[in-house]
Enzyme design. Structure first.
Site, short mmCIF file in Angstrom:
data_model
loop_
_atom_site.label_atom_id
_atom_site.label_comp_id
_atom_site.label_asym_id
_atom_site.label_seq_id
_atom_site.Cartn_x
_atom_site.Cartn_y
_atom_site.Cartn_z
N PHE A 224 0.85 -1.18 0.00
CA PHE A 224 0.00 0.00 0.00
C PHE A 224 0.89 1.25 0.00
O PHE A 224 1.47 1.61 1.03
CB PHE A 224 -0.92 -0.02 1.22
CG PHE A 224 -1.51 -1.38 1.50
CD1 PHE A 224 -2.23 -2.06 0.53
CD2 PHE A 224 -1.32 -1.99 2.73
CE1 PHE A 224 -2.77 -3.31 0.78
CE2 PHE A 224 -1.85 -3.24 3.00
CZ PHE A 224 -2.58 -3.91 2.03
N ASP A 226 2.47 4.44 0.52
CA ASP A 226 2.22 5.56 1.43
C ASP A 226 3.50 6.37 1.61
O ASP A 226 4.35 6.41 0.72
CB ASP A 226 1.71 5.03 2.77
CG ASP A 226 2.75 4.19 3.51
OD1 ASP A 226 3.82 3.90 2.93
OD2 ASP A 226 2.50 3.83 4.67
N ASP A 299 4.10 -5.55 3.55
CA ASP A 299 3.72 -4.17 3.86
C ASP A 299 3.50 -4.01 5.36
O ASP A 299 3.98 -3.05 5.97
CB ASP A 299 2.46 -3.78 3.09
CG ASP A 299 2.04 -2.35 3.36
OD1 ASP A 299 2.35 -1.46 2.55
OD2 ASP A 299 1.40 -2.10 4.41
#
Length: 324
Positions: A224, A226, A299
């Site tokens: 993800f 970020d 992750d």
């Protein structure tokens, strides 16, 4: 199999060309090799353990209310850095407390009427949160979408995906415009879908891959993208920034959303974790007792490491955005 099921994850296919063309962010093969050498079988088993999902900071009751909670949290899961004391755990714990106090707090009918003050109260935060009105708009969007298509129930949306993680990711992006995390890089459309993917990953993690969390293609999700994980990869020597980008980040200069620099940071992070996963698979393939990790498990591991070390790590890039 759901007829909406995508053949491949467009996040994987669209980020790879960005990494190949990148001029500001680079993936270091030597860093990847060194990182994998440090991963023991014991560490690998820890990474892939069902306990890897942090249930301490999330509401988890094993039923539909958990899915409703996760969709709300992931609709709000972005851009904490302008508020120094605000981190993801304040969001997840605040919404958890609100739900435990009032089980109807996240009903779709209520979300449809959310305002900025309601967001602040939901988080139990003593002052305005960054992009507060935009967060309220996104919750209204979620409430309206759920009411229009699934009788107000996020769990029904999950069921409608037919056990496909990629289908659910696409459904979330199609139903809720605020989850459509994409941009144009040198004329090419790039999809990151951070919050759409993390919602699917959260459902999988909260239900330990069972019941509502059963997805036969969960391994197709990416990490993800970020602002925490890139820092971890930099400290591992897996990512390297150009001197110009490094200087901007060190000076805490704002990196514009959808700029080449910002997109390269995010896309290269996705590709780097995919390569890390492949390298781990190559190392442990055929090893007795070894379960190869999904990208989302890597992750979780990298993000938790970044959270623990955030006061010691170098600064992260700063981008004002609703996507992460």
């Amino acid at each position: 199999m759901n007829s909406l099921e995508p053949a491949v994850n467009i996040v994987k296919t669209s980020t790879k060309p960005v990494a190949e063309k990148a001029q500001h962010v680079f993936i270091e093969q030597e860093g990847l090799i060194a990182a994998v050498e440090q991963i023991t079988l014991e560490k690998l088993n820890e990474i892939v353990s069902p306990k890897a999902y942090n249930t301490d900071i999330h509401f988890v009751d094993g039923g539909p209310l958990t899915v409703q909670y996760l969709l709300v949290v992931d609709a709000l899961n972005f851009c904490f850095w302008p508020e120094e004391d605000l981190e993801y755990e304040q969001l997840s714990l605040g919404v958890k407390a609100a739900l435990e106090e009032d089980p109807t707090a996240l009903d779709a009918e209520k979300l449809m009427w959310m305002n900025g003050e309601g967001v602040r109260q939901l988080l139990r935060w003593p002052r305005d949160v960054p992009l507060q009105e935009e967060r309220a708009r996104l919750l209204r969007e979620v409430g309206a979408g759920l009411m229009s298509h699934f009788g107000g129930s996020a769990a029904r949306m999950v069921e409608a995906a037919g056990g496909s993680a990629l289908t659910l990711m696409q459904m979330v992006a199609q139903l809720f415009p605020g989850f459509r995390d994409h941009a144009i890089y040198k004329g090419q459309q790039v999809f990151l879908y951070k919050r759409a993917q993390i919602f699917v990953g959260d459902v999988y993690g909260a239900f330990h891959g069972e019941g509502l969390g059963t997805f036969w293609d969960i391994d197709q999700l990416t990490m993800f993208a970020d602002y925490r994980v890139p820092v971890v990869l930099r400290t591992m020597g897996i990512l390297r920034y150009s001197p110009q980008l490094e200087d901007k980040i060190q000076r805490r200069e704002l990196i514009p959303a959808c700029s080449e620099e910002e997109l390269e940071v995010r896309a290269c992070t996705v590709v780097a974790v995919e390569r890390l996963r492949e390298a781990i698979a190559a190392k442990f393939l055929g090893t007795s007792g070894a379960q190869l990790p999904h990208a989302i498990q890597l992750d979780w591991w990298l993000w938790e490491l970044g959270e623990r070390e955030r006061k010691n790590h170098p600064p992260h890039h700063r981008t004002l955005t609703i996507y992460y």
